[in-house]
Design a protein around this motif. Sequence first.
Motif, PDB file in Angstrom:
ATOM      1  N   GLN A 110      48.351  95.741  80.083  1.00 31.00           N
ATOM      2  CA  GLN A 110      49.749  96.184  80.044  1.00 31.00           C
ATOM      3  C   GLN A 110      50.486  95.444  78.916  1.00 31.00           C
ATOM      4  O   GLN A 110      50.046  94.387  78.467  1.00 31.00           O
ATOM      5  CB  GLN A 110      50.432  95.910  81.387  1.00 31.00           C
ATOM      6  N   THR A 128      45.231  96.387  91.441  1.00 31.83           N
ATOM      7  CA  THR A 128      43.804  96.472  91.156  1.00 31.83           C
ATOM      8  C   THR A 128      43.020  95.503  92.025  1.00 31.83           C
ATOM      9  O   THR A 128      41.994  95.876  92.624  1.00 31.83           O
ATOM     10  CB  THR A 128      43.521  96.164  89.677  1.00 31.83           C
ATOM     11  N   VAL A 184      43.087  95.082  83.922  1.00 35.84           N
ATOM     12  CA  VAL A 184      44.226  95.989  84.085  1.00 35.84           C
ATOM     13  C   VAL A 184      45.540  95.240  83.861  1.00 35.84           C
ATOM     14  O   VAL A 184      46.459  95.765  83.215  1.00 35.84           O
ATOM     15  CB  VAL A 184      44.209  96.645  85.480  1.00 35.84           C
ATOM     16  N   GLN A 186      48.570 103.970  88.923  1.00 38.20           N
ATOM     17  CA  GLN A 186      47.560 105.029  88.834  1.00 38.20           C
ATOM     18  C   GLN A 186      46.286 104.501  88.186  1.00 38.20           C
ATOM     19  O   GLN A 186      45.177 104.793  88.638  1.00 38.20           O
ATOM     20  CB  GLN A 186      48.118 106.204  88.040  1.00 38.20           C
ATOM     21  N   GLN A 187      46.449 103.711  87.136  1.00 35.07           N
ATOM     22  CA  GLN A 187      45.301 103.104  86.479  1.00 35.07           C
ATOM     23  C   GLN A 187      44.573 102.160  87.437  1.00 35.07           C
ATOM     24  O   GLN A 187      43.336 102.155  87.506  1.00 35.07           O
ATOM     25  CB  GLN A 187      45.755 102.337  85.240  1.00 35.07           C
ATOM     26  N   SER A 222      42.541 104.105  90.024  1.00 35.27           N
ATOM     27  CA  SER A 222      41.344 104.696  89.423  1.00 35.27           C
ATOM     28  C   SER A 222      40.250 103.649  89.253  1.00 35.27           C
ATOM     29  O   SER A 222      39.081 103.877  89.587  1.00 35.27           O
ATOM     30  CB  SER A 222      41.684 105.315  88.065  1.00 35.27           C
ATOM     31  N   THR A 250      50.782 102.285  85.712  1.00 36.98           N
ATOM     32  CA  THR A 250      49.975 101.108  85.994  1.00 36.98           C
ATOM     33  C   THR A 250      49.297 101.225  87.347  1.00 36.98           C
ATOM     34  O   THR A 250      48.108 100.920  87.494  1.00 36.98           O
ATOM     35  CB  THR A 250      50.847  99.835  85.954  1.00 36.98           C
TER      36      THR A 250
END
Length: 227
Positions: A115, A130, A111, A8-9, A12, A6
């Motif tokens: 999940q 995020t 984001v 890492q997402q 990005s 999560t």
Amino acid sequence: MMLDATRQQALSVSLATGAYGLSFGALSVAAGLDVWQTCALSLLVFSGGSQFAFVGVIGAGGGPWAAAATSTFLGLRNGFYGVGLAPVMRPITGWRRAWAAQVTIDESTAVALAQPADHREARRTGFWWTGVGVFLAWNAITLLGALLGSRIGDPADWGLDAAAAAAFLALVWPRLAHRRAQAVAAGAAVLALALTPVAPPGVPVLAAAAIAILAGWGHPRLEEVPE
């Protein structure tokens, strides 16, 4: 493991979204705002679509009230996001509640809700990582874009006169995967084009934003959030 994925997402998404701040900073200065005003917009408004709409109206010759109204209409979608996120974020009070409101944007909502529904901690992690990540990247790169934009001369020589529309399209394109969103976007675009020859600057965009809000385009649905 899930929380690491999560994060890492979130990172990005933060970097990819923050990169558009370069275009916003340059366009804002080209539209007539100074560096500090440009940075204040990113710090206080902190909503890419609303900010691009604001400087777009100003750059087209519209007045500050038309620009503010257009920006506000586009920003109303964040209130709908708050409704969808409330069960995920409770309980939250004090300064954390105010900070959560500031970073409730398209990306943090997407984001978080992407999940698993039964993994509340992953959703909260996705939201905070995020939201804060985009906030930091967006504001830092906005400043860079504003500083560069004040030094490059005529923005048309660099293609920056078209960058606002291109960046705005890039921001909204991932949200047009569903037929309802496509229909609303098409209707708003047709209305804006029809009003452009006859309405003052800023009014076509304001009318298109009103159509999107009234149609509930900004209302988050779990099945509409990309995985």
